[in-house]
Scaffold this motif. Structure first.
Motif, PDB file in Angstrom:
ATOM      1  N   LYS A   1      10.959   6.675  26.556  1.00  0.00           N
ATOM      2  CA  LYS A   1      11.928   7.479  27.074  1.00  0.00           C
ATOM      3  C   LYS A   1      11.664   7.934  28.617  1.00  0.00           C
ATOM      4  N   ASP A   2      10.322   8.186  29.036  1.00  0.00           N
ATOM      5  CA  ASP A   2       9.804   8.217  30.355  1.00  0.00           C
ATOM      6  C   ASP A   2       8.592   8.105  30.745  1.00  0.00           C
ATOM      7  N   ALA A   3       8.225   7.999  31.889  1.00  0.00           N
ATOM      8  CA  ALA A   3       6.842   7.583  32.352  1.00  0.00           C
ATOM      9  C   ALA A   3       5.863   8.256  31.813  1.00  0.00           C
ATOM     10  N   GLY A   4       5.876   9.446  31.492  1.00  0.00           N
ATOM     11  CA  GLY A   4       4.871  10.309  31.016  1.00  0.00           C
ATOM     12  C   GLY A   4       4.441   9.887  29.722  1.00  0.00           C
ATOM     13  N   ARG A   5       5.380   9.646  29.035  1.00  0.00           N
ATOM     14  CA  ARG A   5       5.141   9.335  27.465  1.00  0.00           C
ATOM     15  C   ARG A   5       4.434   7.835  27.288  1.00  0.00           C
ATOM     16  N   TYR A   6       5.120   7.019  28.482  1.00  0.00           N
ATOM     17  CA  TYR A   6       4.458   5.585  28.380  1.00  0.00           C
ATOM     18  C   TYR A   6       3.223   5.477  28.835  1.00  0.00           C
ATOM     19  N   LEU A   7       2.967   6.063  29.781  1.00  0.00           N
ATOM     20  CA  LEU A   7       1.631   6.006  30.467  1.00  0.00           C
ATOM     21  C   LEU A   7       0.346   6.815  29.655  1.00  0.00           C
ATOM     22  N   CYS A   8       0.778   7.821  28.756  1.00  0.00           N
ATOM     23  CA  CYS A   8       0.068   8.608  28.039  1.00  0.00           C
ATOM     24  C   CYS A   8      -0.221   7.430  26.753  1.00  0.00           C
ATOM     25  N   ALA A   9       0.375   6.807  26.308  1.00  0.00           N
ATOM     26  CA  ALA A   9       0.288   5.765  25.148  1.00  0.00           C
ATOM     27  C   ALA A   9      -0.569   4.675  25.914  1.00  0.00           C
ATOM     28  N   MET A  10      -0.253   4.341  27.020  1.00  0.00           N
ATOM     29  CA  MET A  10      -0.888   3.289  27.587  1.00  0.00           C
ATOM     30  C   MET A  10      -2.594   3.582  27.957  1.00  0.00           C
ATOM     31  N   TYR A  11      -2.512   4.838  28.223  1.00  0.00           N
ATOM     32  CA  TYR A  11      -3.927   5.161  28.399  1.00  0.00           C
ATOM     33  C   TYR A  11      -4.873   5.459  27.036  1.00  0.00           C
ATOM     34  N   ALA A  12      -3.815   5.869  26.098  1.00  0.00           N
ATOM     35  CA  ALA A  12      -4.647   6.185  24.952  1.00  0.00           C
ATOM     36  C   ALA A  12      -5.186   4.651  24.358  1.00  0.00           C
TER      37      ALA A  12
END
Length: 290
Positions: A42-53
């Motif tokens: 839905k947004d870059a913050g959600r995506y990057l947080c998942a990627m960094y996890a």
């Protein structure tokens, strides 16, 4: 614009328009196949947080403090938002506590999360394979855990470094990547057309906001607001009932944004594949001569 050589090389490739259109179409497909991935995108913050996890998992496990630190360092989201997104990823059953009650609490990706991320990367690599055909083989090999982890490590490290540098297309980030459902709107508007037609389209794009709103799980008022902001910032030259049209600078920025994504997929993929005699980096792709 001062674009890196790899971006310019990808842009000059004769298959770039087809690859860009397939990339955005595949990202929409990911969201439609799995509503949990749709929520993450839905947004870059959600995506990057998942990627960094995913990135932190093999490095001692995912902890709140480590996730907050790497997310804040990226400049895309705050430590406070990373903390709330950790709970969001648990709600999606993408993360689970390794040992409930342990301190510090450590989390690991669930099989559901791993499968969804593999599918996401597979479809992204298939689009990049239109420019670098050897990546098609890599896309089919992501079921191998070792190769999957190696690719993730290279890709995420590169993307993190890129996020720390200057952004040649900042309006794309501000207008589409950060707002809720903005990425999905960008994919839909830029991917209109067939085959090797210009990407994003030069002609007006027909849209029905009520249909897009239902598709992305937002209101048509929200989407109209995003379009009006894009028009106000010069990304679009037309917004009327049922049609929108990219401006020339807007098209250039969108092209640069997706050229960067494709270039990173190519170079990250080639970094984990066995070397081939004719393998080049994305920046060494030859400009068409005909």
């Amino acid at each position: 614009m001062n674009w890196p050589p790899a971006w310019r090389a990808v842009l000059a490739h004769p298959a770039f328009d087809s690859a860009g259109r397939q990339l955005v179409g595949n990202m929409l497909l990911v969201c439609e196949e799995d509503e949990r991935m749709g929520a993450v995108c839905k947004d870059a913050g959600r995506y990057l947080c998942a990627m960094y996890a995913m990135h932190l998992d093999p490095r001692g496990g995912i902890t709140q403090s480590a996730l907050k630190a790497i997310c804040a360092a990226s400049g895309f989201l705050s430590a406070g938002r990373a903390r709330s997104l950790l709970a969001f990823l648990q709600h999606l059953d993408f993360l689970r506590a390794a040992t409930p009650g342990a301190r510090p609490m450590r989390y690991h990706p669930t099989p559901r999360f791993m499968a969804a991320w593999r599918r996401h990367l597979e479809l992204a690599l298939r689009a990049a394979a239109l420019l670098a055909p050897e990546l098609d083989g890599l896309a089919t090999q992501l079921t191998d855990d070792t190769l999957f982890r190696r690719f993730l490590d290279v890709q995420i490290t590169r993307l993190h470094q890129a996020a720390l540098g200057p952004d040649p297309a900042p309006l794309v980030r501000g207008l589409f990547l950060h707002p809720y459902a903005g990425s999905q709107l960008l994919w839909a508007l830029s991917g209109h057309g067939q085959g090797d037609a210009p990407f994003p389209p030069r002609e007006p794009v027909p849209i029905v906001l009520s249909h897009l709103a239902k598709r992305f799980g937002v209101t048509h008022v929200h989407l109209r607001g995003l379009l009006r902001q894009a028009h106000a910032q010069g990304m679009m030259v037309r917004i009327d009932r049922g049609r929108v049209e990219w401006s020339a600078p807007g098209r250039a920025m969108v092209r640069a944004h997706f050229a960067a994504q494709l270039a990173e997929l190519i170079d990250a993929g080639r970094a984990v594949l066995p070397p081939a005699p004719d393998t080049t980096t994305a920046s060494q792709l030859l400009e068409p001569t005909g």
